[in-house]
Write a protein that holds these residues in place. Structure first.
Motif, PDB file in Angstrom:
ATOM      1  N   CYS A  48      31.918  25.061  49.180  1.00 46.53           N
ATOM      2  CA  CYS A  48      32.455  25.049  47.811  1.00 46.53           C
ATOM      3  C   CYS A  48      31.696  25.962  46.859  1.00 46.53           C
ATOM      4  N   SER A  49      30.419  25.741  46.715  1.00 43.49           N
ATOM      5  CA  SER A  49      29.657  26.401  45.649  1.00 43.49           C
ATOM      6  C   SER A  49      29.601  27.922  45.794  1.00 43.49           C
ATOM      7  N   PRO A  50      29.235  28.491  46.939  1.00 35.15           N
ATOM      8  CA  PRO A  50      29.197  29.949  47.021  1.00 35.15           C
ATOM      9  C   PRO A  50      30.567  30.598  46.869  1.00 35.15           C
ATOM     10  N   VAL A  51      31.598  29.967  47.439  1.00 40.91           N
ATOM     11  CA  VAL A  51      32.946  30.546  47.322  1.00 40.91           C
ATOM     12  C   VAL A  51      33.394  30.543  45.867  1.00 40.91           C
ATOM     13  N   LYS A  52      33.166  29.437  45.156  1.00 44.68           N
ATOM     14  CA  LYS A  52      33.610  29.364  43.768  1.00 44.68           C
ATOM     15  C   LYS A  52      32.805  30.310  42.886  1.00 44.68           C
ATOM     16  N   ALA A  53      31.539  30.522  43.205  1.00 42.17           N
ATOM     17  CA  ALA A  53      30.740  31.494  42.450  1.00 42.17           C
ATOM     18  C   ALA A  53      31.311  32.895  42.610  1.00 42.17           C
ATOM     19  N   MET A  54      31.716  33.235  43.826  1.00 44.45           N
ATOM     20  CA  MET A  54      32.289  34.563  44.067  1.00 44.45           C
ATOM     21  C   MET A  54      33.703  34.675  43.510  1.00 44.45           C
ATOM     22  N   LEU A  55      34.446  33.576  43.520  1.00 45.94           N
ATOM     23  CA  LEU A  55      35.772  33.591  42.893  1.00 45.94           C
ATOM     24  C   LEU A  55      35.671  33.902  41.404  1.00 45.94           C
ATOM     25  N   ALA A  56      34.582  33.484  40.765  1.00 49.13           N
ATOM     26  CA  ALA A  56      34.393  33.789  39.350  1.00 49.13           C
ATOM     27  C   ALA A  56      34.259  35.293  39.135  1.00 49.13           C
ATOM     28  N   SER A  57      33.577  35.979  40.047  1.00 45.66           N
ATOM     29  CA  SER A  57      33.480  37.434  39.960  1.00 45.66           C
ATOM     30  C   SER A  57      34.847  38.077  40.143  1.00 45.66           C
ATOM     31  N   ALA A  58      35.607  37.555  41.102  1.00 45.78           N
ATOM     32  CA  ALA A  58      36.938  38.097  41.353  1.00 45.78           C
ATOM     33  C   ALA A  58      37.859  37.881  40.157  1.00 45.78           C
ATOM     34  N   GLU A  59      37.699  36.740  39.483  1.00 51.88           N
ATOM     35  CA  GLU A  59      38.521  36.464  38.308  1.00 51.88           C
ATOM     36  C   GLU A  59      38.222  37.457  37.192  1.00 51.88           C
ATOM     37  N   ARG A  60      36.928  37.799  36.997  1.00 54.52           N
ATOM     38  CA  ARG A  60      36.579  38.791  35.981  1.00 54.52           C
ATOM     39  C   ARG A  60      37.195  40.144  36.317  1.00 54.52           C
ATOM     40  N   ALA A  61      37.175  40.513  37.583  1.00 58.39           N
ATOM     41  CA  ALA A  61      37.781  41.788  37.989  1.00 58.39           C
ATOM     42  C   ALA A  61      39.272  41.791  37.673  1.00 58.39           C
ATOM     43  N   HIS A  62      39.932  40.677  37.936  1.00 57.20           N
ATOM     44  CA  HIS A  62      41.369  40.564  37.666  1.00 57.20           C
ATOM     45  C   HIS A  62      41.644  40.652  36.166  1.00 57.20           C
ATOM     46  N   GLN A  63      40.765  40.071  35.351  1.00 53.06           N
ATOM     47  CA  GLN A  63      40.951  40.128  33.903  1.00 53.06           C
ATOM     48  C   GLN A  63      40.858  41.559  33.387  1.00 53.06           C
TER      49      GLN A  63
END
Length: 464
Positions: A48-63
């Motif tokens: 959970c934790s590492p994947v969600k941390a990296m998903l946050a980076s991906a979300e910023r890229a999408h923004q």
């Protein structure tokens, strides 16, 4: 060979084992915890934790890429994959330090050993320590919390190839040019959107006719559309029968409804499920029974067929979620320390898939209600009707609720931004046994996502 006796022996430092060690020690028990790998279990280290941390980076890229929709001008992000991994590692490192501090400094009465544990009798375990020495431990009660690992399918040519497990992918400091994901479950979906948003070409290869085969058809179709609109290639009904690797390229040969297909990519993630870590524990020596898939059989108190030996978390099968593992701890803690046993077989099962939009689920979906012969009415509400969705531009998805003859909620599926949080509101409604009319008429702050609770029940009808 030294012999040490304890009140409780915990094998595995997961989301059930760690808090149980603390609770038992605070109650005056002498506790030893044995961990072969890193403290914290799968959730902290490779779940959970590492994947969600990296998903946050991906979300910023999408923004950044979609900023033009908000009048700010589109910008292509310069993705530094090593920095994305480094940010994740800092977060996980702090969590891991917290676990170690709690077990070794903050709570007296806990001994932590690093090594591999295997039973030599029902309540005796031999631990091969990191220095190669063997230590024998005896305990009045033993708790197995060893979790699972990636299940590798038996596909011609796959063995020996440099494919990636999810654990390995989380440490990859280069951005894959083309990531092929074998498996269209929750893990595969989160990784597909993550790497697509970071800039990789992504292909999901799934043998079933749809993604997330345990969800209702409309949910699977909607999530598939979300991913394909972002550029993820989804190949369904594809049975992979051969994998090869030449000159840095993986080739998957698959039988599909339209004939043979060859799918190629620079990296291959195998995400086809999990298998329990039970095969090296010496369980046969202890007489602990396993099911046909290698999971430990337990009763409603999470006790195995061997008295005094318990299995907690993913290793006993069933839903594999961190919050369920943590509740396993509470079941055992309350039973052993407070004599208040409750069944681990009967409890709510909330969960969330952290795609964007998120998929939150609690209770029954339509397919389950039909299978169980439960009468229900259903209402579906597009997310686009919610004011907060229109204002933020996060309009993808829908809410679906099932209501029983008594006007109480049977289940909810929330495919929506912040879907997990909204699903938790429905869970509270179910726990309080509220009737849906109470939510329809509740005063909710405007303009919040929760306002949808006023409207989602408006068109309840019998299933089609």
């Amino acid at each position: 060979m030294p012999n040490t006796s304890y009140d409780a022996l915990i094998i595995g430092s997961g989301q059930a084992g760690n808090p149980l060690a603390t609770a038992l020690a605070k109650a005056g028990r002498k506790v030893v915890l044995v961990e072969e790998n890193k403290l914290g279990g799968s959730c902290i280290n490779y779940g959970c934790s590492p994947v969600k941390a990296m998903l946050a980076s991906a979300e910023r890229a999408h923004q950044l890429r979609t900023a033009d929709d908000y009048g700010l001008g589109r910008q292509e992000p310069a993705v530094d994959m090593a920095a994305v991994i480094a940010r994740k590692d800092v977060i996980i490192g702090e969590m891991r330090k917290g676990v170690r501090s709690n077990l070794t400094k903050e709570t007296a009465g806990i001994t932590v050993l690093h090594g591999h544990a295997a039973f030599s009798s029902p309540r005796t375990v031999q631990v091969e320590l990191e220095n190669g020495k063997i230590q024998e431990l005896k305990a009045k009660k033993v708790f197995i919390n060893t979790g699972t690992r990636a299940a590798i399918p038996d596909i011609d040519g796959l063995e020996g190839l440099p494919y990636l497990s999810t654990t390995q992918l989380l440490d990859l400091k280069e951005l894959p040019e083309h990531l092929v994901i074998l498996g269209g479950g929750y893990i595969g979906l989160e990784f597909s959107q993550l790497y697509r948003r970071l800039g990789s070409k992504v292909t999901i290869v799934e043998a079933a006719a749809q993604l997330l085969e345990r969800e209702d058809d409309d949910v699977c179709q909607a999530l598939t559309e979300v991913l394909t609109q972002e550029g993820v290639d989804v190949v369904l009904g594809a049975k992979v029968r051969k994998v090869s690797h030449h000159d840095g390229t993986f080739t998957l040969t698959a039988d599909t409804r339209s004939g043979e297909r060859r799918l190629r990519g620079s990296h291959l993630l195998v995400a086809t499920g999990r298998t329990p870590n039970t095969d090296t524990l010496g369980l046969e020596t202890a007489g602990v029974e396993l099911d046909e898939k290698g999971y430990i059989r337990v009763n409603e108190r999470l006790e195995t067929n061997v008295r005094g030996v318990y299995a907690l978390g993913d290793v006993h099968g069933g839903p594999q979620f961190t919050h369920i593992s943590y509740d396993d701890y509470r079941v055992v803690r309350d039973g052993l320390l407070h004599r208040k046993w409750r069944s681990a077989k009967q409890r709510p099962l909330p969960y969330c898939v952290f795609t964007e939009p998120q998929l939150g689920r609690i209770g029954l979906n339509e397919e389950q209600a039909k299978e169980e012969g439960i009468a229900y009415r259903v209402a579906t509400m597009p997310v686009s009707t919610i004011g907060r969705a229109r204002e933020t531009g996060r309009t993808a998805g829908f809410w679906k609720v099932l209501v029983g003859p008594d006007d109480r909620l049977l289940g909810a599926t929330v495919l929506c931004a912040e879907g997990g949080e909204i699903m938790s509101m429905f869970q509270l409604m179910m726990a309080g046994k509220l009737k849906y009319q109470q939510l329809q008429n509740m005063v909710l702050a405007h303009p919040c996502w929760a306002e949808g609770l006023n409207n989602v029940f408006a068109k309840l009808d019998k299933p089609k």
